[in-house]
Design a protein around this motif. Structure first.
Motif, PDB file in Angstrom:
ATOM      1  N   SER A 195       0.843  -1.194   0.000  1.00  0.00           N
ATOM      2  CA  SER A 195       0.000   0.000   0.000  1.00  0.00           C
ATOM      3  C   SER A 195       0.881   1.248   0.000  1.00  0.00           C
ATOM      4  CB  SER A 195      -0.924   0.001   1.218  1.00  0.00           C
ATOM      5  OG  SER A 195      -0.162   0.013   2.419  1.00  0.00           O
ATOM      6  N   ASP A 210       0.978   3.849   1.778  1.00  0.00           N
ATOM      7  CA  ASP A 210       1.450   4.285   3.088  1.00  0.00           C
ATOM      8  C   ASP A 210       2.417   3.293   3.721  1.00  0.00           C
ATOM      9  OD1 ASP A 210      -0.155   2.194   3.928  1.00  0.00           O
ATOM     10  OD2 ASP A 210      -1.609   3.456   4.990  1.00  0.00           O
ATOM     11  N   LYS A 218       1.891   0.316   4.975  1.00  0.00           N
ATOM     12  CA  LYS A 218       1.412  -0.380   6.158  1.00  0.00           C
ATOM     13  C   LYS A 218       0.802  -1.751   5.880  1.00  0.00           C
ATOM     14  CE  LYS A 218       0.526   3.842   8.796  1.00  0.00           C
ATOM     15  NZ  LYS A 218      -0.502   4.645   9.525  1.00  0.00           N
ATOM     16  N   ARG A 219       0.332  -1.992   4.622  1.00  0.00           N
ATOM     17  CA  ARG A 219      -0.338  -3.260   4.335  1.00  0.00           C
ATOM     18  C   ARG A 219       0.159  -3.849   3.021  1.00  0.00           C
ATOM     19  NH1 ARG A 219      -4.254  -4.591   7.644  1.00  0.00           N
ATOM     20  NH2 ARG A 219      -5.161  -6.158   6.269  1.00  0.00           N
ATOM     21  N   ALA A 271      -1.173  -6.788   7.555  1.00  0.00           N
ATOM     22  CA  ALA A 271      -0.087  -5.935   8.008  1.00  0.00           C
ATOM     23  C   ALA A 271       1.241  -6.602   7.636  1.00  0.00           C
ATOM     24  CB  ALA A 271      -0.184  -5.725   9.517  1.00  0.00           C
ATOM     25  N   LEU A 272       2.328  -5.853   7.659  1.00  0.00           N
ATOM     26  CA  LEU A 272       3.614  -6.386   7.214  1.00  0.00           C
ATOM     27  C   LEU A 272       4.065  -7.594   8.014  1.00  0.00           C
ATOM     28  CD1 LEU A 272       5.708  -3.172   6.448  1.00  0.00           C
ATOM     29  CD2 LEU A 272       3.883  -4.251   5.135  1.00  0.00           C
TER      30      LEU A 272
END
Length: 306
Positions: free
Chosen positions: A120, A122, A124-125, A142-143
């Motif tokens: 993503s 940002d 974050k995902r 999530a990572l």
């Protein structure tokens, strides 16, 4: 000492790459090709579909990275890292390759089957593909692998998720509308877009065909493959245009960071070798940047910033 040994290994990899990979580098240097902007990462292997090494081209210089072997990739972190699905026997799963430190970091731990990752905007995902021979679904997490969510459902295969530049939507390709017995060109595939949580699903290629899609940097356009040509359309599915118009098989379009160029994979008619080409976003100024021979193939281009 560890840093010194890593440097020696990196030099050995770049200098001692044998066979067709080294031949490709010589041919490209002789042709004196150069990128107009940014840098391109791509995979080179023997025969399409096999895992290969990740190469990086900036200007007219190319090097082989120390990333694990893979079949797909994308630039992330402003072009400073490469996200990919590792296919080495000793390194499965999703990895992040740092182009400055030349290190690989495993993401989504305990998930060796995750494939076709996309980060993503940002950071974050991760969106990725999970499935098997009977079908596959798009997942996000999530990572560290927590907060796992399935955002597609139903029969068929759902592939190649791509985040919109604003991070609000996911673009993907699916076989959910394939007729019984398959369709033309190996099956009917459509391009869908949805909100990042899986809601507001929209078919962008209804009554048409779509494969290997890519967002423009401003999110206003999408480039994709249809029956061996590169097309563009607005992000709502309107104004579809054939821009490559080649008597070959063109696929895997990837926009340059400034939105002025598109990199893509071309398979010349009557040849097995596949190469990376670039063209202006209107289809003009088409030219190759790799020069493979025999069964050597280059594919899965991603265009990043300097």
């Amino acid at each position: 000492m560890k840093a010194f040994l890593l440097l020696l290994f990196a030099l050995a990899v770049m200098v001692c790459t044998g066979g067709p990979l080294r031949g490709q580098e010589k041919a490209a240097a002789a042709a004196d090709v150069a990128l107009p902007v940014g840098k391109i990462a791509y995979v080179t292997s023997e025969n399409f579909g096999r895992s290969g090494n990740i190469f990086l081209m900036a200007g007219n210089v190319r090097t082989m990275t120390l990333a694990h072997q893979t079949r797909d990739l994308e630039f992330v972190d402003g072009g400073r890292s490469i996200l990919y699905s590792a296919n080495d026997p000793e390194a499965k799963g999703i990895h992040l390759y740092d182009l400055t430190l030349h290190t690989n970091t495993r993401l989504l731990p305990r998930n060796d089957e995750a494939d076709s990752p996309a980060l993503s905007p940002d950071g974050k995902r991760i969106a990725f593909v999970q499935g098997g021979e009977s079908g596959s679904q798009i997942m996000t997490a999530a990572l560290d692998g927590t907060d796992l969510k399935q955002v597609t459902d139903g029969p068929g295969f759902n592939w190649t998720p791509r985040w919109s530049p604003d991070g609000r939507r996911l673009l993907f390709e699916t076989t959910r509308n394939e007729p019984p017995g398959g369709g033309e060109a190996g099956g009917h595939r459509d391009l869908y877009v949805m909100d990042a949580d899986g809601s507001h699903l929209t078919n962008l290629t209804e009554g048409s065909y779509g494969h290997n899609a890519s967002w423009s940097p401003d999110g206003k356009f999408i480039a994709y493959m249809k029956y061996g040509d590169i097309f563009t359309m607005k992000s709502d599915g309107s104004e579809k245009k054939n821009i490559s118009k080649a008597k070959t098989r063109d696929s895997e379009p990837a926009w340059s960071p400034d939105g002025q160029w598109i990199a893509f994979t071309r398979t010349p008619e009557g040849r097995n070798a596949m190469d990376i080409w670039i063209m202006k976003s209107d289809g003009t100024q088409q030219r190759p940047i790799t020069f493979n021979t025999g069964t050597t193939t280059s594919y899965s281009p991603s265009w990043g910033k300097e």
